[in-house]
Structure formats: structure tokens, C-alpha cells
Write a protein that holds these residues in place. Structure first.
Motif, PDB file in Angstrom:
ATOM      1  N   ASN A  75      66.890  25.507  33.255  1.00 13.03           N
ATOM      2  CA  ASN A  75      65.395  25.233  33.279  1.00 13.03           C
ATOM      3  C   ASN A  75      64.760  25.100  32.106  1.00 13.03           C
ATOM      4  O   ASN A  75      63.590  25.327  32.067  1.00 13.03           O
ATOM      5  CB  ASN A  75      64.911  26.537  34.141  1.00 13.03           C
ATOM      6  N   ALA A 122      56.392  27.079  29.542  1.00  5.53           N
ATOM      7  CA  ALA A 122      57.588  27.889  29.519  1.00  5.53           C
ATOM      8  C   ALA A 122      57.428  29.382  29.450  1.00  5.53           C
ATOM      9  O   ALA A 122      57.928  30.010  30.108  1.00  5.53           O
ATOM     10  CB  ALA A 122      58.101  27.537  28.360  1.00  5.53           C
ATOM     11  N   ARG A 125      56.889  30.208  33.223  1.00  6.14           N
ATOM     12  CA  ARG A 125      57.946  30.560  33.858  1.00  6.14           C
ATOM     13  C   ARG A 125      58.695  31.601  33.527  1.00  6.14           C
ATOM     14  O   ARG A 125      59.167  32.289  34.336  1.00  6.14           O
ATOM     15  CB  ARG A 125      58.949  29.262  33.568  1.00  6.14           C
ATOM     16  N   ARG A 126      58.599  32.231  32.172  1.00  8.24           N
ATOM     17  CA  ARG A 126      59.037  33.388  31.643  1.00  8.24           C
ATOM     18  C   ARG A 126      58.559  34.405  32.568  1.00  8.24           C
ATOM     19  O   ARG A 126      59.340  35.371  33.020  1.00  8.24           O
ATOM     20  CB  ARG A 126      59.129  33.600  30.400  1.00  8.24           C
ATOM     21  N   ALA A 129      59.871  34.679  35.968  1.00  4.01           N
ATOM     22  CA  ALA A 129      61.077  35.295  35.965  1.00  4.01           C
ATOM     23  C   ALA A 129      61.082  36.627  35.681  1.00  4.01           C
ATOM     24  O   ALA A 129      61.798  37.342  36.624  1.00  4.01           O
ATOM     25  CB  ALA A 129      61.852  34.353  34.970  1.00  4.01           C
TER      26      ALA A 129
END
Length: 365
Positions: A75, A122, A125-126, A129
Motif C-alpha cells: 500500500n 500516506a 493512511r498510517r 491503520a
């Protein structure tokens, strides 16, 4: 944020590295050949990849295809840099997973604007997550706490069932251990094997409803008493039925079915073959092995070898053949469980006798 930069031209690589450093909170991880990148995998950590398209040996798409063979990079956003404006090249990059393109010569202002947007993506997204991982851990913790409560309930009920007869308590624990050993040899999932071990001690919970004249009788039961005793299977299933706990549901299934026989001659419902729940089939075998190898008021304990021979001979009649085969494979473990229990009982008997011996010595002096 760590940004992988790959370009075989040293001048371009230095420029891209400087531009990355100008973006807040970003660090460039620079390589000038695809081979060096591949050699560093999978220990290389990065959050965004900027890859030159035209390079020797591996072009950018080929390099990225090799990178994403590792799941940890699946990803990671990738930007390709190319002087080629041909649509075929760009389609190949998009199909490989490109999120954006930069055209050579790279415009510093455009570079910073586009890469900053991708870095922000990014980071989002982190964070997502991290939140998902936190939620997973919280759910796992809550489920673990619930399972501990369920386990405690079962242990308390098992203690209650064995209160009148201490040997009953040891019997239930041995049956649980034998059940787990057989289940493992059947290839059942690890968690399910553990659940069976937790639920199996409840197989005789229905005996709490048996009158003491039957339950504690020192001798063989009459036909009428035996019929009364048979009722414990259905009673046990009813006691545990309709619980919201998955463990108690499993224990209920075991309680009501562990006296059924593969040939349909068991009780209480005269089920046959695979109509008998698998947990009941396993516990049936484990329960019989323990009953035969231990002394009861109406019989002496059978030897280990005689009991094994008896159970193997009942494959396909009293017992599920698959369970018997698993039992045979589990025999080394089962024998260890049996011998360890006997050793513990002997040690406990010595401990109980010690105060009596000490009292006798004091009296003699």
C-alpha cells in the motif's frame, strides 16, 4: 516520513534528495540502481516511493513490481518520474500501481506540491491503520476478558458438580486433557481444541440432579437406578442450554451427546454416526478411557493396555472411527496425562498422611 528515491543519474538523484529534505518531516532514502534497492529488501522501510522510469536492467515499473511482491510495501504510494510522454508508458505505470507522475526535467515547485499531497495521504493512511490496530487490540482485550469470565463460570460449576465426590473433580480434568489431545490429532483448529478442553469438564454436570443414593452408591446400579442415572445427560444439556456464552453452548452440546454411540445404541436421543455432534463423539471416547482405567465402586481399574485394546475394538460400533484413529495417534500424550495424574494423587496422599504420622510420633513421646 521516509521517502524512497531511485534514479540512476547521480545529478537527478541529488536534486530529488534535496527537494525531499525541503518537505517538512521527510527524509530521503536514496539509491542509484534498482539492484541496490532489491538487495535491501525486505528490511528497507519507507512510506512513499519516487522512482525513475528509465533505468538499466530494471525499468521503474519492473522494479516496483518486484518491490510489491513483499506484502509490507503493498500500500505504499509510488510516483514515477519520466521524460517519456507516451501514453503506453504511463498506462504501464498506472497498471503497476502508480499514484502520480512527474515529468523530467522536474519542476521543484510542482515536485514539492505533489509530493506534499502524497505525504499527507500516506500520513492519513498510517493514522487510519494505527486506529484500526488500536481497535483490533481493544476488541481482542474485551474478548479475552469475556472468555476469562466464561472460563471461571465453567470452573465454578465443575467444582460444584464434584463437591460430593472429590474423584469426580479429577475425572473431569483428566477427561478434558484427553479430549484436547484427541482433538489435536483430529487436526481441529488450535482455539477450538482449547475451547473443548474448557468445556469438556462440564460433561457430567447433570449429575447434580441425581439422588445421593444413586450417585454415591457403593456397588453396581440396579436397572432402575441405571435408567435414573442416564437422565443426567439430558439434564446437563438443559442446564447449560440457551446460554449466550459460546463456551457454555459447547458444554451443553457435549453434556447431552457424550453418551451417544456411533451405532445409534446410546442415550438420551439414540443418535447415530455424524448426527452426533463431533465434541460429543470426542468426549465419549475420552470419558470411556478414563472410566475404564480408574477404580470405581463397582469395578477395579483396567490396565492401560486392556483399555486401549477395548477402545480400538469398538471403532465403528461404540466410537467414531475417525476419533478412534486420532485417539491411537494421541496415545503417548494420553499415557503421560494418566501417569502424571496418578503421580500427583500419590504425592497428595503422602501429604495428607504426613500430619497423621507426626501426631502418632508426638503421642508416642
Amino acid at each position: 516520513m521516509r521517502i524512497l528515491v531511485v534514479d540512476d543519474n547521480n545529478t537527478n538523484l541529488k536534486l530529488l534528495t534535496r527537494l525531499v529534505k525541503k518537505i517538512g518531516r521527510c527524509e530521503a532514502v536514496a539509491f542509484n540502481t534498482p539492484d541496490e534497492v532489491l538487495s535491501a529488501l525486505p528490511d528497507l522501510d519507507f512510506d512513499v516511493a519516487i522512482i525513475d522510469y528509465q533505468m538499466p536492467v530494471y525499468n521503474g515499473v519492473e522494479l516496483y513490481t518486484e518491490i510489491v511482491r513483499f506484502e509490507k510495501y503493498a500500500n505504499v504510494p509510488v510516483v514515477f518520474i519520466t521524460a517519456d510522454k507516451d501514453m503506453t508508458t504511463r498506462m504501464a505505470a498506472l497498471n503497476a500501481g502508480a499514484i502520480d507522475f512527474l515529468t523530467k526535467p522536474v519542476n521543484p515547485v510542482e515536485f514539492q506540491a505533489r509530493i506534499q499531497n502524497i505525504v499527507s495521504l500516506a500520513e492519513a493512511r498510517r493514522q487510519l491503520a494505527d486506529q484500526a490496530e488500536w481497535l483490533r487490540r481493544e476488541v481482542e482485550r474485551a474478548v479475552g476478558e469475556l472468555r476469562q469470565r466464561e472460563q471461571e463460570i465453567i470452573e465454578r460449576l465443575t467444582l460444584a458438580a464434584g463437591y460430593k465426590d472429590p474423584e469426580t473433580a479429577r475425572h473431569t480434568l483428566r477427561v478434558a486433557a484427553y479430549t484436547e489431545a484427541i482433538a489435536r490429532e483430529l487436526g481441529l483448529p488450535e482455539q477450538y481444541c482449547r475451547d473443548l478442553k474448557l468445556a469438556a469438564p462440564m460433561h457430567d454436570i447433570g449429575k447434580v440432579a441425581m439422588p445421593d443414593t444413586v450417585l454415591l452408591k457403593q456397588g453396581k446400579l440396579t436397572e432402575s437406578e441405571y435408567r435414573d442415572m442416564q437422565a443426567h445427560a439430558q439434564i446437563g444439556g438443559d442446564i447449560l442450554a440457551r446460554s449466550h456464552s459460546s463456551l457454555l453452548q459447547l458444554a451443553s452440546e457435549i453434556a447431552v451427546s457424550h453418551h451417544e454411540r456411533w451405532d445409534g445404541q446410546g442415550y438420551p436421543n439414540r443418535l447415530a454416526g455424524e448426527a452426533i455432534p463431533l465434541p460429543g463423539r470426542i468426549v465419549c471416547l475420552a470419558d470411556n478411557f478414563d472410566a475404564l482405567t480408574t477404580e470405581r465402586p463397582y469395578k477395579a481399574a483396567w490396565s492401560y493396555d486392556r483399555t486401549v485394546e477395548h477402545i480400538l475394538s469398538r471403532s465403528g460400533s461404540q466410537f467414531d472411527p475417525a476419533c478412534v484413529a486420532a485417539f491411537e495417534r494421541a496415545l503417548p500424550t494420553i499415557r503421560d496425562i494418566m501417569e502424571n495424574d496418578r503421580r500427583e494423587q500419590a504425592e497428595e496422599a503422602v501429604r495428607r498422611a504426613a500430619p497423621t504420622a507426626l501426631d502418632e510420633m508426638k503421642a508416642a513421646s
